[in-house]
Write a protein that holds these residues in place. Structure first.
Motif, PDB file in Angstrom:
ATOM      1  N   ARG A 128       0.834  -1.204   0.000  1.00  0.00           N
ATOM      2  CA  ARG A 128       0.000   0.000   0.000  1.00  0.00           C
ATOM      3  C   ARG A 128       0.864   1.247   0.000  1.00  0.00           C
ATOM      4  NH1 ARG A 128      -3.323  -1.763   5.236  1.00  0.00           N
ATOM      5  NH2 ARG A 128      -1.328  -2.781   5.487  1.00  0.00           N
ATOM      6  N   GLU A 132       4.321   1.077   2.222  1.00  0.00           N
ATOM      7  CA  GLU A 132       4.158   0.762   3.650  1.00  0.00           C
ATOM      8  C   GLU A 132       5.433   0.245   4.314  1.00  0.00           C
ATOM      9  OE1 GLU A 132       0.937  -2.171   2.729  1.00  0.00           O
ATOM     10  OE2 GLU A 132       2.067  -3.484   4.028  1.00  0.00           O
ATOM     11  N   HIS A 146      -4.946   2.872   4.571  1.00  0.00           N
ATOM     12  CA  HIS A 146      -6.267   2.323   4.283  1.00  0.00           C
ATOM     13  C   HIS A 146      -6.269   0.797   4.431  1.00  0.00           C
ATOM     14  CE1 HIS A 146      -4.523   1.174   0.443  1.00  0.00           C
ATOM     15  NE2 HIS A 146      -5.603   0.429   0.217  1.00  0.00           N
ATOM     16  N   GLN A 147      -7.438   0.230   4.630  1.00  0.00           N
ATOM     17  CA  GLN A 147      -7.612  -1.228   4.632  1.00  0.00           C
ATOM     18  C   GLN A 147      -8.843  -1.538   3.796  1.00  0.00           C
ATOM     19  OE1 GLN A 147      -5.618  -2.279   8.962  1.00  0.00           O
ATOM     20  NE2 GLN A 147      -7.695  -2.995   8.610  1.00  0.00           N
ATOM     21  N   GLU A 148      -8.644  -2.407   2.783  1.00  0.00           N
ATOM     22  CA  GLU A 148      -9.788  -2.793   1.946  1.00  0.00           C
ATOM     23  C   GLU A 148     -10.697  -3.729   2.728  1.00  0.00           C
ATOM     24  OE1 GLU A 148      -8.659  -4.126  -1.944  1.00  0.00           O
ATOM     25  OE2 GLU A 148      -7.455  -2.317  -2.243  1.00  0.00           O
ATOM     26  N   LYS A 149     -11.982  -3.537   2.596  1.00  0.00           N
ATOM     27  CA  LYS A 149     -12.959  -4.360   3.326  1.00  0.00           C
ATOM     28  C   LYS A 149     -14.297  -4.236   2.631  1.00  0.00           C
ATOM     29  CE  LYS A 149     -14.191  -5.308   8.085  1.00  0.00           C
ATOM     30  NZ  LYS A 149     -14.730  -4.736   9.275  1.00  0.00           N
TER      31      LYS A 149
END
Ligand code: PDD
Length: 283
Positions: free
Chosen positions: A3, A14, A116-119
């Motif tokens: 990311r 990251e 961010h975190q994809e979900k």
């Protein structure tokens, strides 16, 4: 895939993102945070999250790291640079780095980190069947209205729930439910939505504010008062709200089914209204 994250003025892969071991957030949990959801590449309830961030900072006499416009731009850059469509953006402000000392000074440079975190949030299969909670004592500090990063007790609560075969814990103080480990708690009885009133005992959820507004606009009855676990067990429905789960049905408490043991009609309707309305206003 790596990311792109934001750390103190820079967008970095990251693996290259670093913060100081002297940062007071690391040493004293001296930091505050926000979690904003993203649907279709757009931010949900961004203004509310920034407003609460400013309040958390001011309650802790912490400096703001940048302006609201700059924060919006960083969120948008993370979405654009990562080709990010649905999930969460985590933002943390720290008081800054200094030699370890319980007292702080006013001259520290605040830290700012976002990632961010994809979900899958909107089309979440968990919302179809609901979740189970256990009750645990609320052993957090007294200023839960400030969104600080001291989340060890909520993490322990989540683990207690898992060990008991449940998904989350509702915390209880003086016989009354305060909130979930990372969400606000509600019951529905006779069509009336009941949730604890605001105060220092709970976080003033941004999702809570929106859901209660939409409920009132839809002529649903809302009562803001504390409730007990026994009252919750006898309720027709239960649910929780948060930026990461929206409106999530709760179908069992301490092993007892709520209502029919399946997501209730008021809960489902509120989830639909919430998703429809916030997506219209997303930026
Ligand atoms: N948690 N109560 C607590 C203790 C929370 O940590 C949260 C949010 C909420 C709901 O607030 P909001 O609707 O503004 O998300 C209530 C976030 C999602 C988290 O820690 O991941």
């Amino acid at each position: 895939m790596s990311r792109t994250v934001y750390v103190n003025g820079e967008y970095l892969p990251e693996e290259e993102a670093k913060v100081s071991i002297f940062d007071r957030a690391f040493l004293f949990a001296d930091g505050v945070y926000e979690v904003t959801s993203v649907l279709g590449g757009k931010l949900i309830a961004f203004d509310g999250h920034v407003e609460r961030l400013w309040r958390s900072l001011s309650e802790l006499e912490m400096s703001a790291p940048c302006t609201e416009d700059e924060l919006l731009e960083i969120h948008r850059q993370l979405i654009a640079r990562n080709g990010f469509d649905e999930g969460l953006i985590y933002l943390q402000v720290t008081r800054g780095a200094a030699d370890r000392d319980f007292a702080w000074t006013d001259d520290l440079e605040p830290g700012l980190v976002l990632f961010h975190q994809e979900k899958r949030l909107a089309d979440n299969p968990v919302a179809e069947k609901g979740i189970k909670v256990v009750s645990i004592p609320d052993e957090r500090w007294g200023r839960r209205d400030i969104k600080t990063v001291q989340l060890l007790y909520p993490s322990m609560g989540k683990m207690m729930a898992k060990k008991a075969g449940a998904d989350d814990a509702w915390m209880v103080e003086d016989g009354k439910v305060t909130e979930g480990t990372s969400n606000n708690a509600y019951i529905v009885k006779g069509g009336k939505i009941i949730t604890r009133h605001l105060g220092n005992e709970i976080l003033h959820g941004i999702t809570r504010a929106a859901v209660l507004r939409f409920a009132r606009e839809a002529q649903m009855q809302v009562e803001e008062r504390p409730f007990t676990i026994d009252e919750a067990k006898l309720a027709d429905e239960a649910f929780f709200t948060s930026a990461s789960a929206f409106v999530m049905p709760v179908v069992a408490i301490d092993g007892d089914s709520i209502g029919a043991g399946t997501p209730g009609g008021v809960t489902k309707r509120l989830r639909e209204i919430y998703l429809e309305e916030v997506q219209k206003a997303a930026i």
